[in-house]
Design a protein around this motif. Structure first.
Motif, PDB file in Angstrom:
ATOM      1  N   TYR A  40      43.894  27.406  45.136  1.00 43.16           N
ATOM      2  CA  TYR A  40      44.693  26.222  44.800  1.00 43.16           C
ATOM      3  C   TYR A  40      45.197  26.342  43.370  1.00 43.16           C
ATOM      4  CZ  TYR A  40      45.734  21.341  43.559  1.00 43.16           C
ATOM      5  OH  TYR A  40      46.339  20.199  43.113  1.00 43.16           O
ATOM      6  N   VAL A  41      46.500  26.206  43.203  1.00 42.40           N
ATOM      7  CA  VAL A  41      47.122  26.201  41.888  1.00 42.40           C
ATOM      8  C   VAL A  41      47.628  24.790  41.633  1.00 42.40           C
ATOM      9  CG1 VAL A  41      48.982  27.124  40.457  1.00 42.40           C
ATOM     10  CG2 VAL A  41      47.782  28.628  42.068  1.00 42.40           C
ATOM     11  N   LEU A  68      39.377  35.031  33.897  1.00 41.52           N
ATOM     12  CA  LEU A  68      39.629  35.767  35.143  1.00 41.52           C
ATOM     13  C   LEU A  68      38.348  36.353  35.716  1.00 41.52           C
ATOM     14  CD1 LEU A  68      42.974  37.593  34.276  1.00 41.52           C
ATOM     15  CD2 LEU A  68      42.658  35.544  35.686  1.00 41.52           C
ATOM     16  N   ASN A  69      37.487  36.869  34.867  1.00 37.66           N
ATOM     17  CA  ASN A  69      36.208  37.395  35.352  1.00 37.66           C
ATOM     18  C   ASN A  69      35.306  36.285  35.879  1.00 37.66           C
ATOM     19  OD1 ASN A  69      36.089  40.316  35.142  1.00 37.66           O
ATOM     20  ND2 ASN A  69      36.324  40.042  32.938  1.00 37.66           N
ATOM     21  N   ASP A  88      37.586  46.081  42.415  1.00 35.52           N
ATOM     22  CA  ASP A  88      38.716  45.327  42.957  1.00 35.52           C
ATOM     23  C   ASP A  88      39.292  44.384  41.907  1.00 35.52           C
ATOM     24  OD1 ASP A  88      38.437  46.567  45.382  1.00 35.52           O
ATOM     25  OD2 ASP A  88      37.268  44.956  46.300  1.00 35.52           O
ATOM     26  N   ARG A  89      38.421  43.676  41.191  1.00 36.58           N
ATOM     27  CA  ARG A  89      38.920  42.718  40.198  1.00 36.58           C
ATOM     28  C   ARG A  89      39.654  43.429  39.070  1.00 36.58           C
ATOM     29  NH1 ARG A  89      33.807  39.768  37.545  1.00 36.58           N
ATOM     30  NH2 ARG A  89      33.142  39.803  39.733  1.00 36.58           N
ATOM     31  N   ILE A 111      47.300  34.300  38.476  1.00 35.65           N
ATOM     32  CA  ILE A 111      46.536  35.544  38.641  1.00 35.65           C
ATOM     33  C   ILE A 111      45.148  35.241  39.182  1.00 35.65           C
ATOM     34  CG2 ILE A 111      45.496  37.501  37.426  1.00 35.65           C
ATOM     35  CD1 ILE A 111      47.877  37.312  35.443  1.00 35.65           C
ATOM     36  N   SER A 112      44.516  34.198  38.654  1.00 32.88           N
ATOM     37  CA  SER A 112      43.168  33.849  39.112  1.00 32.88           C
ATOM     38  C   SER A 112      43.169  33.467  40.587  1.00 32.88           C
ATOM     39  CB  SER A 112      42.604  32.701  38.266  1.00 32.88           C
ATOM     40  OG  SER A 112      43.242  31.469  38.553  1.00 32.88           O
TER      41      SER A 112
END
Length: 239
Positions: free
Chosen positions: A79-80, A96-97, A109-110, A145-146
């Motif tokens: 959801y953005v 992001l991590n 993958d990340r 991106i997240s």
């Protein structure tokens, strides 16, 4: 992929919300959700993502009931929101991590996905900076991106193009097409009607909390007309 049947959400002490919403979003759909300010778009998006409880109806995502299996449903979606309100005490890469940890995205993958999308959105050099120093557009790119890191089956977005520069907006459209070609479904609200008409295969219009029309873009937008014309006729109709 997303089945909304008879959903109703009315805010306590008011008559505002949404009523009797029924929509089906299938794999491969890029589905636009449009309406005037205050029509109920954000209310519906927050209800179907489990942020808001709703009063009536059902929401099934990938065959699972959002009210009965919320955690499993949320593993399958992204959801953005309309405002990229994120943890400003983190750096971009920390954020992001953190999101990748929440969704259990493997390290290799990340790293590959962060490198790919940060490069495309041109924020690689800013990932070590605190989010508090980001512009609105940079925060929007970070949130996008997240949302892509765990490769969701359903991507739900509220005004995703707001704050994006033309190059980033073009890139997002290309990513959306690529995702749906791979079997993802996308449901998003927008005021950018020309983009919706060109990008989406389906559309729904909401007015004062109720659906006015929904279906294939080609059927809603008839010959010698446009989505903008259909929308203006809808919102100006007092009936």
């Amino acid at each position: 992929m997303l089945v909304i049947n008879g959903l109703e959400k009315i805010y306590k002490g008011t008559t505002k919300g949404v009523s009797d919403i029924t929509l089906h979003v299938e794999k491969g759909d890029i589905y636009a959700f449009i309406g005037h300010n205050g029509a109920g778009k954000t209310t519906l998006l927050k209800a179907i993502t489990g942020i808001h409880e709703f009063d009536k109806g059902t929401v099934l995502i990938d065959g699972l009931d959002i009210t009965k299996e919320p955690e499993e449903v949320k593993r399958r979606i992204a959801y953005v929101p309309d405002n990229p309100d994120i943890y400003e005490f983190m750096t971009g890469i920390q954020y992001l991590n953190f999101i990748a940890d929440v969704f259990g995205v493997p390290k290799a993958d990340r790293e590959a996905r962060i490198a790919e999308y940060a490069g495309k959105f041109e924020i690689t050099d800013s990932l070590g900076d605190l989010v508090s120093g980001y512009s609105h557009g940079m925060k929007q790119k970070l949130v996008l991106i997240s949302a892509l890191l765990h490769e969701p089956k359903l991507l739900i977005m509220d005004e995703p193009f707001v704050g994006l520069d033309p190059k980033a907006a073009f890139l997002l459209k290309e990513i959306m097409r690529s995702m749906t070609e791979a079997g993802c479904a996308i449901f998003f609200s927008t005021h950018v009607l020309d983009v919706a008409e060109k990008l989406c295969n389906k559309v729904a219009i909401i007015k004062e909390g109720r659906l006015v029309t929904s279906g294939l873009m080609s059927e809603v937008v008839k010959d010698q007309s446009s989505l903008e014309a259909i929308f203006m006729e809808t919102v100006e109709n007092k009936g």
